[in-house]
Enzyme design. Structure first.
Site, PDB file in Angstrom:
ATOM      1  CB  ALA A  67      -0.901  -0.024   1.230  1.00 53.88           C
TER       2      ALA A  67
ATOM      3  N   GLY B 110       0.522  -5.024   0.990  1.00 52.88           N
ATOM      4  CA  GLY B 110      -0.693  -5.045   0.173  1.00 52.88           C
ATOM      5  C   GLY B 110      -0.466  -5.676  -1.196  1.00 52.88           C
TER       6      GLY B 110
ATOM      7  CD  GLU C 203      -2.429  -7.557   2.937  1.00 49.76           C
ATOM      8  OE1 GLU C 203      -2.248  -6.399   2.506  1.00 49.76           O
ATOM      9  OE2 GLU C 203      -2.746  -7.794   4.122  1.00 49.76           O
TER      10      GLU C 203
ATOM     11  CD  GLU D 166       2.101  -5.255   5.719  1.00 55.45           C
ATOM     12  OE1 GLU D 166       3.051  -6.063   5.799  1.00 55.45           O
ATOM     13  OE2 GLU D 166       1.241  -5.317   4.828  1.00 55.45           O
TER      14      GLU D 166
HETATM   15  N1  CO8 Z   1       4.534   3.234  -0.892  1.00 56.02           N
HETATM   16  C1  CO8 Z   1       4.885   4.406  -1.449  1.00 56.02           C
HETATM   17  N2  CO8 Z   1       6.013   4.555  -2.175  1.00 56.02           N
HETATM   18  C2  CO8 Z   1       6.808   3.489  -2.341  1.00 56.02           C
HETATM   19  C3  CO8 Z   1       6.496   2.233  -1.782  1.00 56.02           C
HETATM   20  C4  CO8 Z   1       5.297   2.129  -1.031  1.00 56.02           C
HETATM   21  N3  CO8 Z   1       4.864   0.975  -0.506  1.00 56.02           N
HETATM   22  N4  CO8 Z   1       7.487   1.364  -2.085  1.00 56.02           N
HETATM   23  C5  CO8 Z   1       8.381   2.051  -2.820  1.00 56.02           C
HETATM   24  N5  CO8 Z   1       7.977   3.334  -2.990  1.00 56.02           N
HETATM   25  C6  CO8 Z   1       8.644   4.406  -3.718  1.00 56.02           C
HETATM   26  C7  CO8 Z   1       9.836   4.920  -2.952  1.00 56.02           C
HETATM   27  O1  CO8 Z   1       9.459   5.845  -1.982  1.00 56.02           O
HETATM   28  C8  CO8 Z   1      10.660   5.540  -4.071  1.00 56.02           C
HETATM   29  O2  CO8 Z   1      10.089   6.764  -4.424  1.00 56.02           O
HETATM   30  P1  CO8 Z   1      11.036   8.097  -4.522  1.00 56.02           P
HETATM   31  O3  CO8 Z   1      11.946   7.778  -5.672  1.00 56.02           O
HETATM   32  O4  CO8 Z   1      10.052   9.187  -4.799  1.00 56.02           O
HETATM   33  O5  CO8 Z   1      11.744   8.198  -3.246  1.00 56.02           O
HETATM   34  C9  CO8 Z   1      10.399   4.585  -5.247  1.00 56.02           C
HETATM   35  O6  CO8 Z   1       9.192   3.890  -4.929  1.00 56.02           O
HETATM   36  C10 CO8 Z   1      11.501   3.559  -5.436  1.00 56.02           C
HETATM   37  O7  CO8 Z   1      11.686   2.882  -4.217  1.00 56.02           O
HETATM   38  P2  CO8 Z   1      13.106   2.770  -3.474  1.00 56.02           P
HETATM   39  O8  CO8 Z   1      13.987   3.904  -3.857  1.00 56.02           O
HETATM   40  O9  CO8 Z   1      12.851   2.568  -2.024  1.00 56.02           O
HETATM   41  O10 CO8 Z   1      13.659   1.426  -4.147  1.00 56.02           O
HETATM   42  P3  CO8 Z   1      14.730   0.431  -3.514  1.00 56.02           P
HETATM   43  O11 CO8 Z   1      15.142  -0.473  -4.623  1.00 56.02           O
HETATM   44  O12 CO8 Z   1      15.793   1.152  -2.777  1.00 56.02           O
HETATM   45  O13 CO8 Z   1      13.884  -0.420  -2.435  1.00 56.02           O
HETATM   46  C11 CO8 Z   1      12.003  -1.634  -1.614  1.00 56.02           C
HETATM   47  C12 CO8 Z   1      12.851  -1.257  -2.848  1.00 56.02           C
HETATM   48  C13 CO8 Z   1      12.819  -2.539  -0.692  1.00 56.02           C
HETATM   49  C14 CO8 Z   1      10.774  -2.394  -2.126  1.00 56.02           C
HETATM   50  C15 CO8 Z   1      11.579  -0.343  -0.858  1.00 56.02           C
HETATM   51  O14 CO8 Z   1      11.007   0.554  -1.788  1.00 56.02           O
HETATM   52  C16 CO8 Z   1      10.570  -0.567   0.226  1.00 56.02           C
HETATM   53  O15 CO8 Z   1      10.930  -1.044   1.297  1.00 56.02           O
HETATM   54  N6  CO8 Z   1       9.299  -0.211  -0.026  1.00 56.02           N
HETATM   55  C17 CO8 Z   1       8.248  -0.302   0.964  1.00 56.02           C
HETATM   56  C18 CO8 Z   1       7.790  -1.727   1.124  1.00 56.02           C
HETATM   57  C19 CO8 Z   1       6.755  -1.838   2.204  1.00 56.02           C
HETATM   58  O16 CO8 Z   1       7.002  -1.551   3.361  1.00 56.02           O
HETATM   59  N7  CO8 Z   1       5.544  -2.292   1.839  1.00 56.02           N
HETATM   60  C20 CO8 Z   1       4.450  -2.467   2.756  1.00 56.02           C
HETATM   61  C21 CO8 Z   1       3.624  -1.228   2.843  1.00 56.02           C
HETATM   62  S1  CO8 Z   1       2.412  -1.329   4.100  1.00 56.02           S
HETATM   63  C22 CO8 Z   1       1.153  -2.195   3.392  1.00 56.02           C
HETATM   64  O17 CO8 Z   1       1.221  -2.648   2.286  1.00 56.02           O
HETATM   65  C23 CO8 Z   1      -0.026  -2.393   4.239  1.00 56.02           C
HETATM   66  C24 CO8 Z   1      -1.233  -2.955   3.476  1.00 56.02           C
HETATM   67  C25 CO8 Z   1      -2.464  -2.935   4.313  1.00 56.02           C
HETATM   68  C26 CO8 Z   1      -2.879  -1.521   4.643  1.00 56.02           C
HETATM   69  C27 CO8 Z   1      -3.974  -1.514   5.626  1.00 56.02           C
HETATM   70  C28 CO8 Z   1      -4.701  -0.192   5.682  1.00 56.02           C
HETATM   71  C29 CO8 Z   1      -4.210   0.794   6.632  1.00 56.02           C
END
Ligand code: CO8
Length: 260
Positions: A66, A111, A114, A134
């Site tokens: 998400a 998400g 999921e 998460e």
């Molecule tokens: N949300 C928003 N932006 C994201 C997300 C995300 N989940 N993942 C990556 N991005 C963005 C980054 O911020 C970045 O943007 P910018 O260039 O503007 O800074 C761009 O995508 C590229 O990402 P990275 O530079 O971080 O790329 P890396 O290769 O360094 O890392 C990763 C890749 C490891 C995947 C890293 O991006 C990461 O850890 N992402 C987040 C993963 C995460 O934590 N996902 C779980 C989110 S929580 C969730 O899904 C809950 C679902 C249920 C919700 C319930 C309702 C409340």
């Protein structure tokens, strides 16, 4: 309908729906969830579509979760509504009568995992990574992950994955029965389409009923599941697909199923 964050291509009875926000690793924001809901509804009703493939744009991610930037400022009621919305959208996907395959082409996190778990089965690329990060954000899965993962792989492995927040490679997910098969990245979509087209050439009504029997049977006592299966089996003998499938066998030709 035009989508801002989704690409939709339909050919040979197979729809490929691509989550397309590569600049955010295809993270699911509210707008994207709304579009997914519309797309699932549209595809369910489209007689040209027999099988759906869900994948992510770009080489890096299926869906990296998400949208954290959108969630960062949510109040508890906002987050509750957001979780309910995501669950509603993914339940609509799970309940589609048509078969749905996830082609997991990179990160499938939170998400995103999921979304993949709401599909009927998953293929993944060798570079894909799956996980529920998460807890690293101080939250927990909220789009059905605690429920679907524990039912799929049992609570012990689900506990480990969700409590640690670690990512596992596609090969390990295959060993756990989360992913059905792992392919080199450049072959993933072609292999998925090959399977999707093979499914699309079979009797659509039989597949829909089998999907229904498997999904509902898991929530029933086994003998009730058997009864449900037998009832659906009987109904199929009133369909053109059954007539065509069995006539084709007797006449030693390929069946030409027309129902949808
Ligand atoms: N949300 C928003 N932006 C994201 C997300 C995300 N989940 N993942 C990556 N991005 C963005 C980054 O911020 C970045 O943007 P910018 O260039 O503007 O800074 C761009 O995508 C590229 O990402 P990275 O530079 O971080 O790329 P890396 O290769 O360094 O890392 C990763 C890749 C490891 C995947 C890293 O991006 C990461 O850890 N992402 C987040 C993963 C995460 O934590 N996902 C779980 C989110 S929580 C969730 O899904 C809950 C679902 C249920 C919700 C319930 C309702 C409340």
């Amino acid at each position: 309908m035009e989508f801002k964050n989704l690409l939709l291509e339909i050919s040979e009875s197979v729809a490929v729906l691509t989550v397309n926000r590569p600049q955010s690793l295809n993270a699911l924001n509210s707008e994207l969830l709304n579009e997914l809901e519309c797309a699932f509804y549209q595809l369910e009703l489209d007689p040209e579509v027999k099988v759906l493939v869900v994948t992510g744009a770009g080489e890096k991610a299926f869906v990296a979760g998400a949208d954290i930037k959108e969630m960062a400022t949510m109040t508890p009621p906002d987050a509750h509504r957001f979780a309910l919305k995501g669950q509603r959208v993914l339940l609509a996907l799970e309940k589609m009568k048509k078969p749905v395959i996830a082609a997991v082409n990179g990160y499938a996190l939170g998400g995103g995992l999921e979304l993949a778990l709401a599909c009927d089965f998953l293929y993944a690329s060798e570079s894909a990574k799956l996980g529920f990060p998460e807890v690293t954000l101080g939250i927990m899965p909220g789009f059905g992950g605690t429920q679907n993962l524990a039912r799929l792989i049992g609570p012990k492995r689900a506990n480990e994955l969700i409590f640690s927040g670690k990512m596992i490679p596609a090969q390990k997910a295959e060993g756990w029965g989360v992913v059905n098969e792992v392919f080199p990245a450049q072959e993933l979509l072609a292999k998925t389409l090959e399977c999707a087209r093979a499914i699309a050439s079979q009797g659509t009504i039989g597949i829909g009923y089998a999907k229904d029997a498997i999904a509902h049977g898991l929530d029933m006592a086994k003998e009730d599941g058997f009864r449900y299966e037998a009832a659906l089996f009987g109904v199929l003998f009133g369909t053109a697909d059954q007539k065509e499938g069995m006539a084709a066998f007797v006449e030693k030709r390929k069946a030409n199923f027309r129902s949808n």
